[in-house]
Design a protein around this motif. Sequence first.
Motif, PDB file in Angstrom:
ATOM      1  N   LEU A  43      33.848  41.004  43.995  1.00 59.46           N
ATOM      2  CA  LEU A  43      34.960  40.265  43.388  1.00 59.46           C
ATOM      3  C   LEU A  43      34.538  40.056  41.937  1.00 59.46           C
ATOM      4  O   LEU A  43      33.346  39.860  41.659  1.00 59.46           O
ATOM      5  N   ASP A  44      35.488  40.054  41.018  1.00 59.54           N
ATOM      6  CA  ASP A  44      35.149  39.825  39.609  1.00 59.54           C
ATOM      7  C   ASP A  44      34.502  38.453  39.451  1.00 59.54           C
ATOM      8  O   ASP A  44      34.704  37.559  40.286  1.00 59.54           O
ATOM      9  N   LEU A  98      42.937  34.333  40.466  1.00 63.03           N
ATOM     10  CA  LEU A  98      42.897  35.323  41.550  1.00 63.03           C
ATOM     11  C   LEU A  98      41.947  34.833  42.645  1.00 63.03           C
ATOM     12  O   LEU A  98      40.809  34.448  42.357  1.00 63.03           O
ATOM     13  N   VAL A 102      43.795  44.475  40.917  1.00 62.50           N
ATOM     14  CA  VAL A 102      44.973  43.591  40.895  1.00 62.50           C
ATOM     15  C   VAL A 102      45.341  43.251  39.444  1.00 62.50           C
ATOM     16  O   VAL A 102      46.508  43.305  39.045  1.00 62.50           O
ATOM     17  N   LYS A 103      44.326  42.958  38.659  1.00 63.48           N
ATOM     18  CA  LYS A 103      44.584  42.619  37.251  1.00 63.48           C
ATOM     19  C   LYS A 103      45.244  43.789  36.522  1.00 63.48           C
ATOM     20  O   LYS A 103      46.184  43.609  35.749  1.00 63.48           O
ATOM     21  N   THR A 114      36.936  35.732  39.841  1.00 65.24           N
ATOM     22  CA  THR A 114      37.735  35.710  41.083  1.00 65.24           C
ATOM     23  C   THR A 114      37.066  34.810  42.118  1.00 65.24           C
ATOM     24  O   THR A 114      35.844  34.787  42.236  1.00 65.24           O
ATOM     25  N   TYR A 160      45.366  38.825  48.380  1.00 64.68           N
ATOM     26  CA  TYR A 160      44.993  37.895  47.305  1.00 64.68           C
ATOM     27  C   TYR A 160      46.125  36.929  47.027  1.00 64.68           C
ATOM     28  O   TYR A 160      47.302  37.301  47.116  1.00 64.68           O
ATOM     29  N   HIS A 217      38.857  46.068  39.013  1.00 65.37           N
ATOM     30  CA  HIS A 217      39.872  45.148  38.465  1.00 65.37           C
ATOM     31  C   HIS A 217      41.297  45.514  38.917  1.00 65.37           C
ATOM     32  O   HIS A 217      42.249  45.367  38.145  1.00 65.37           O
TER      33      HIS A 217
END
Length: 239
Positions: A106-107, A207, A193-194, A110, A137, A191
Amino acid sequence: MSKKERIDKILSNLGYGTRKEIKQKIKSKMVKVNGQTIKDNSVKVNPYEDIIKFNEKIIDYRKFIYLMLNKPAGIISATEDNFNKTVIDLIDDKYKAFKPFPVGRLDKDTEGLLLITNDGELAHKLLSPKKHIDKKYFVKVSGKLDNFDEESFIKGIDIGEKNLTLPAELDIKVSDEISECYVIIREGKFHQVKRMFEALGKKVIYLKRVKMGSLYLDSNLKLGEYKELSNEELDIINR
Ligand code: URA
């Protein structure tokens, strides 16, 4: 049937000390196997069948550990890093002895569901691009969301890769200056979703992963808290 292993190896793998320290502890009569104090650190036992006691406490032997973490922002999904705190820094030493790692990434900013295990086979299954495991998410984005966005998620979005993203789902909960929605994706590009929202002219401002496959983030876990998966949750994730 699991095979026999040296007692000093078993105990050191479980974090009870180095082999040298274990040898010392065995000399000090701190280790019993099936009720008998042992004197020889090279004795072989079956950790699943023999009852091993360390300092009068029965040891809970297992090969794999499975943890569910509610990852907070500001922590990176790695086993070590020179500058940042990692998700492994959040867990107890008794688990670190198993040399666990996060299942995917996960970032840093996030939050949410992250599995941590030392079971490479399970991690591989969950991350394999061929398996298309759903990841759900909760997302806050700047700007309104509408039918066009929903359809774009279904059709696939150009995020600058060779192919469009696989069909995904966008479930709009609030459409406003700051919108709220749930997103389900079946791949795990960097990344992703972003970048999907960015391609639609929106910026992700929050997120959180809430589900992976059929496994939900346990709502009792506060940010930064973790727990061992229950047998039921293990069944769910193995299915
Ligand atoms: N998609 C992102 O953009 N970031 C994450 O951390 C997970 C999915």
